[in-house]
Each structure stands twice: as C-alpha cells, then as structure tokens.
Design an enzyme around this catalytic site. Structure first.
Site, PDB file in Angstrom:
ATOM      1  CE  LYS A  81      28.594 -31.269 -46.205  1.00 13.97           C
ATOM      2  NZ  LYS A  81      27.211 -31.755 -46.189  1.00 13.97           N
TER       3      LYS A  81
ATOM      4  CD  GLU B 297      35.905 -41.889 -37.081  1.00 15.59           C
ATOM      5  OE1 GLU B 297      35.863 -40.648 -37.207  1.00 15.59           O
ATOM      6  OE2 GLU B 297      34.918 -42.577 -36.784  1.00 15.59           O
TER       7      GLU B 297
ATOM      8  N   GLY C  61      26.915 -35.927 -47.201  1.00 17.16           N
ATOM      9  CA  GLY C  61      28.062 -36.828 -47.314  1.00 17.16           C
ATOM     10  C   GLY C  61      27.727 -38.099 -48.074  1.00 17.16           C
ATOM     11  NE  ARG C  62      22.069 -39.561 -45.628  1.00 18.44           N
ATOM     12  CZ  ARG C  62      22.214 -38.600 -44.730  1.00 18.44           C
ATOM     13  NH1 ARG C  62      23.410 -38.389 -44.167  1.00 18.44           N
ATOM     14  NH2 ARG C  62      21.187 -37.826 -44.381  1.00 18.44           N
TER      15      ARG C  62
ATOM     16  CD  GLU D 116      24.900 -40.823 -42.000  1.00 21.98           C
ATOM     17  OE1 GLU D 116      25.369 -40.186 -42.969  1.00 21.98           O
ATOM     18  OE2 GLU D 116      25.610 -41.351 -41.131  1.00 21.98           O
TER      19      GLU D 116
ATOM     20  CG  HIS E 151      26.131 -71.255 -49.659  1.00 23.71           C
ATOM     21  ND1 HIS E 151      25.888 -72.600 -49.851  1.00 23.71           N
ATOM     22  CD2 HIS E 151      26.162 -70.699 -50.899  1.00 23.71           C
ATOM     23  CE1 HIS E 151      25.810 -72.848 -51.154  1.00 23.71           C
ATOM     24  NE2 HIS E 151      25.987 -71.712 -51.817  1.00 23.71           N
TER      25      HIS E 151
ATOM     26  CE  LYS F   1      30.845 -37.784 -36.912  1.00 26.92           C
ATOM     27  NZ  LYS F   1      30.820 -36.736 -37.971  1.00 26.92           N
TER      28      LYS F   1
HETATM   29  O1  F6P Z   1      28.274 -40.584 -40.207  1.00 28.03           O
HETATM   30  C1  F6P Z   1      28.171 -39.237 -39.927  1.00 28.03           C
HETATM   31  C2  F6P Z   1      28.870 -38.463 -41.008  1.00 28.03           C
HETATM   32  O2  F6P Z   1      28.702 -37.096 -40.791  1.00 28.03           O
HETATM   33  C3  F6P Z   1      28.394 -38.842 -42.406  1.00 28.03           C
HETATM   34  O3  F6P Z   1      27.200 -38.217 -42.762  1.00 28.03           O
HETATM   35  C4  F6P Z   1      29.575 -38.434 -43.233  1.00 28.03           C
HETATM   36  O4  F6P Z   1      29.549 -39.005 -44.530  1.00 28.03           O
HETATM   37  C5  F6P Z   1      30.720 -38.971 -42.364  1.00 28.03           C
HETATM   38  O5  F6P Z   1      30.282 -38.757 -41.024  1.00 28.03           O
HETATM   39  C6  F6P Z   1      32.058 -38.317 -42.622  1.00 28.03           C
HETATM   40  O6  F6P Z   1      31.956 -36.935 -42.384  1.00 28.03           O
HETATM   41  P1  F6P Z   1      33.095 -35.983 -43.013  1.00 28.03           P
HETATM   42  O7  F6P Z   1      32.999 -36.139 -44.525  1.00 28.03           O
HETATM   43  O8  F6P Z   1      32.738 -34.604 -42.546  1.00 28.03           O
HETATM   44  O9  F6P Z   1      34.416 -36.459 -42.505  1.00 28.03           O
END
Ligand code: F6P
Length: 520
Positions: free
Chosen positions: A180, A186, A239-240, A325, A356, A484
């Site tokens: 987003k 990453e 995002g979630r 979150e 288990h 971050k």
């Molecule tokens: O975990 C923090 C966060 O901002 C989440 O809310 C989001 O889903 C994820 O990192 C990835 O963010 P992006 O979609 O901006 O890469």
C-alpha cells in the site's frame, strides 16, 4: 468517555460475573450461511440488557453507519475505513467510481491473461495485510482447481524469496509487488531480488513482468512499473482489511475471477447481516460481547483460534494481525488511557494438531484461554472416517473445556486395582478439569469462497464492535511505525558500523552490531 465511568459498563461486568456459565441452553446465530454457536460462552438476560445499554451509550448504530458511509472513523489519521465498499455491488457514491473501475480493471487483466494463457507462475511480494489475506485465501481454497502456481514471499530473510522462486521459469512468471505504501523494505528488497533473478536468466526487461498493487502510484512508477500495470488501493482501506481490494489479485489469478467475486459476495452478505440483525441475533456483535466479557471482565489475556481444517492454517496469523494490529491500543479518542484490560493476544493452530500441542494448557492451566473453533460440515474429501474423527475431536475438546471434570468423576477414573484409596485420591486431584472454559464454535456448510468471505467479514465486524465498546481506534497502527524507523536507522548503521552512533542504542544492541556485522 472512559468505559468505567459508564453505569452500563458496571452493570455489564456484574452480569458477566453472575452469569451461570454452565446451565444455559442453545445459543446459535445463523449469519451469511454460517452458524455461530455461542452456547459455551457466558450469557444472561441481564448481560444482554446491559450490553444493549452500553452499545447505546457508545452510539453504536451511528458508528456502524459512519463506518459504511465513509466517515473518518480512523480518527487519528482522519480517514475513512471503507473495506465494506470494496465488496459492495453498489459502493457509496464518494468511492463508487474508484472501486468499480479498479475492480473492472482487475477482472479485465485476469481474463486477458487467461485468454492469452500467460503467466503460469505468479510471485506475490507483500507482507502483513498485503500478504496474509491472499495467502490465507489461496491456501484455504486450494481444493479449487488452481489455474496458476502462486508463490508468496513476505519475510526479508532471503530464504523466503529464494524458496518462492525455486524451480520457476522466469519467462512465464508475473511478479506482484503488493505494498500500500510502496515503501516497505521487505517487499522492495524482495522485488529487487526478483529483478536480479530475471536479469540473470536473460530477461531483458524484467519490469515488464511486474505489477504493483499500491496506493502510491508515484513510487511504483519511479520503481519502473508501467502505469497500466498498477492496480490502485486507497488510504481509506487499512492493510489488514485489504484482501477485498487489488491486494486480492493473486486469488483471482490463481483460482479464477468468479472465486474472487464469490469471496466479495460472502463478505457483503455478512455486512448486510451486521447492519440489519438485532443485537441479540447479530453474530459479530455477540462474538464481540463475549470477547469483551472474556478479556475485560473475566481476565483472559489471550484467545486461541483453532480451526479444525488443515486448509485454514493461515487463518491464525491473518486473525492475529486483524485483531492485534487493530485492537492493540490503549489510548482513547480524548487522549485518556483505556481503563480496562483490552485486546487479548491471539494465537492458535488448526485442530487436531493443537490438541497435541497446547490443549493440556487449555484444559488444566489455572486460567487457560477462550477458544474459537471453526469447522466445515462438508469436508470436500471422500474420507468419511477422517472427517468423523475431526468433528468428534473438535466437539469433544470443546465439551471438555466447558463441562470440565469434577473430583468425584476423577476419583472414579483414578480408582484402579493395586492402588490404595489414598493413592486414588491423590491422583484424582491431578485429573480434575475446572471446566467453564468459554468457546465459540463457527460452522461453515463447506469451505468455499463465499463462506470464507463471510467468515473474514464476521471477524472484521467483531473487531470493530470491540473497538467501539473499548473506545479505541481499530484502524491505525502507530506502534509498528516506531519499530520500522529504528530498524531502518539500525540497517544504515549496520551497513557502515564506523558511522555507528553508539548513543542511539543500548549496550547489548551496540555489542551485536559489532559482532554481527563482522560475519557478512
Ligand atoms: O505492519 C505494519 C503494516 O503497515 C501493516 O499495517 C501493513 O499491512 C504492512 O505493514 C505492509 O504495509 P504495505 O502494504 O504498505 O507494504
């Protein structure tokens, strides 16, 4: 207004504590094709009456309308949270064109790729909400004939991207950069790895095989992705809460557009239930009331999600992000601190594996934790005996948690030939189960896209309702920004240790910066 300043809160708390948590009858709610069985959660007329009053004090009905009509319910970022619009056949006017146009672009892209028989492989690069939703949905619906090989890489650990690319033909691979913000290190680092991999395999223009799923069109274009390969999401979708947006593109590419459309339809059906059912007959609301009762009144600091279906393994981490979150907050809109325990830690594992692994703890720890069980009536396989075992284990464990085992029952079990009465009495104490351990059972007729969509929306609205009761904002995530920032600062110093500003970090961190930077 702080919760414990409300008389209705004290009435609710008292009613929860007084609820006779064993001898209540059936309490089932049918919603969007799912059956939500709350018979093994505390309940009473007094609790429901107090809950009604509490929700009124929180202007709950108005809050629901504000959510779906696009008011700035995300009040620290002054944004709407319009995930319901993404799955509505007729989204609210202010976003209708955006949503319907992007949905049409996604469908056209998928259908063209199918017609041209392109992209045998799809590599989805995203993390958090840009990963769990599509990853979980594709795993859950894996029984549906998959049209393409969909791989996911989220972690920045290079093993993730290496595994994701292993064995793929770079010529026939589409890369989705799902971010987003289009700034998540990453996803961008993994995207660069894929570019290197394609170049190393003589692909002259790797970025022609890249698609961006993002709210940051400018950054995607700067990265080198063609404008026609950018599918937009918006800052008014968390995002979630974004699997319903272009983030869900791999579901359509992998399983077909109709499957993605069914996922949206199931979620919309749950939206309609949430907005129309009475409080007593409202599945998300009643699950939220149990969640608040268990956490803020009965003191359960966590909740276990145990789907009795191996295809729902990723439902656990998806729910962890959605709940933790969204609800891992402690400051109210007026800046005051939340005065009751909130936001249980979410953990879990599919059954029967979980039996288990940690069911001993659930049964005989001093406190234990509430459990959400999910099971499908139709197993989607032909092994009746296996499904009978699965169902009986799910129901057996849930029954044991609720009914418990008395000392007298344990004594009978412990009276064995060769054992003295004293030995039997001693052993019996170790075999008692406290019981009264709450759970919710959610039954899907079968695990198809429509019911999965309904299940995910059920939890989204449960989380929203709990946030309204607690008075917190479920749609921001300031907590992750700090980590971050420190990580980015640390990475720059790891890259050039001589520039390390020791004052920034504690002695242990300084030690490991020195130690670990020597090894690569
Ligand atoms: O975990 C923090 C966060 O901002 C989440 O809310 C989001 O889903 C994820 O990192 C990835 O963010 P992006 O979609 O901006 O890469």
């Amino acid at each position: 207004m702080p919760l414990d300043s409300l008389p209705a809160w004290h009435e609710f708390s008292a009613a929860v504590k007084a609820a006779n948590n064993r001898d209540q009858g059936l309490r089932m709610i049918h919603a969007a094709g799912l059956t939500v069985d709350l018979s093994t959660q505390r309940n009473s007329d007094a609790m429901q009456a107090a809950a009604n009053s509490l929700l009124q004090h929180r202007d709950f009905k108005q809050a629901c309308q504000q959510l779906v009509q696009g008011d700035p319910v995300n009040w620290t970022e002054n944004r709407p949270a319009l995930h319901t619009a993404l799955r509505a056949p007729q989204p609210p006017a202010q976003v209708a064109d955006l949503v319907l146009n992007e949905r049409a672009r996604m469908q056209a892209f998928v259908e063209q790729a199918n017609t041209q028989n392109r992209y045998r492989n799809v590599v989805h690069l995203g993390i958090g909400g840009s990963d769990w939703g599509p990853r979980m949905a594709i795993h859950a619906l894996s029984g549906i004939a998959t049209r393409r090989n969909i791989r996911f890489a989220a972690n920045v650990d290079a093993h993730a991207i290496t595994t994701a690319l292993d064995g793929l033909d770079p010529r026939d691979t589409l890369v989705l950069v799902a971010s987003k913000s289009f700034t998540t290190i990453e996803s961008l680092a993994n995207a660069q790895r894929v570019i290197d991999w394609m170049l190393a395999n003589s692909i002259q223009q790797p970025l022609e095989q890249f698609v961006a799923l993002t709210a940051n069109r400018e950054a995607a274009i700067k990265f080198g992705i063609d404008d026609k390969h950018i599918f937009e999401i918006w800052d008014w979708v968390g995002g979630r809460y974004s699997v319903w947006s272009a983030i869900g593109l791999p579901i359509a590419l992998g399983l077909g557009w109709n499957v993605f459309a069914d996922l949206l339809a199931g979620a919309h059906e749950m939206d309609e239930h949430f907005l129309s059912a009475s409080i007593l007959e409202n599945a998300p609301i009643q699950m939220a009331l149990s969640g608040v009762a268990n956490c803020s009144v009965l003191g359960f600091a966590s909740m276990a999600m145990c789907p009795y279906d191996a295809r729902l393994t990723d439902l656990v981490p998806w729910l962890q992000q959605l709940e933790m979150e969204s609800l891992g907050k402690s400051v109210l809109q007026d800046g005051s601190l939340l005065s009751v325990p909130s936001s249980p830690a979410i953990w879990g594992m599919p059954g029967t594996d979980s039996q288990h692994t940690f069911f001993q703890w659930l049964h005989q720890d001093k406190k234990g934790a509430p459990v959400d069980f999910v099971i499908c009536a139709e197993p989607d396989h032909k092994h009746a005996y296996h499904h009978r075992l699965l169902v009986s284990n799910c129901l057996g464990q849930r029954s044991a948690l609720w009914r418990g085992k008395s000392y007298d029952e344990a004594l009978i079990e412990s009276t064995q030939p060769g054992h003295t009465p004293e030995q039997a009495q001693w052993l019996a104490k170790h075999r008692v189960h406290a019981g009264g351990r709450p759970s919710t059972l959610i039954v899907l007729p079968k695990l198809d896209a429509r019911r999965l969509g309904a299940l995910l929306a059920l939890y989204e609205h449960k989380v929203f309702t709990q946030a309204i009761i607690w008075g917190i904002n479920p749609f921001d995530q300031w907590g992750v920004e700090f980590g971050k920032r420190l990580a980015n600062q640390l990475e720059k110093q790891l890259a050039s240790p001589e520039a390390l500003d020791h004052a920034d970090f504690d002695p242990s961190t300084q030690h490991w910066i020195q130690q670990l930077t020597r090894q690569y």
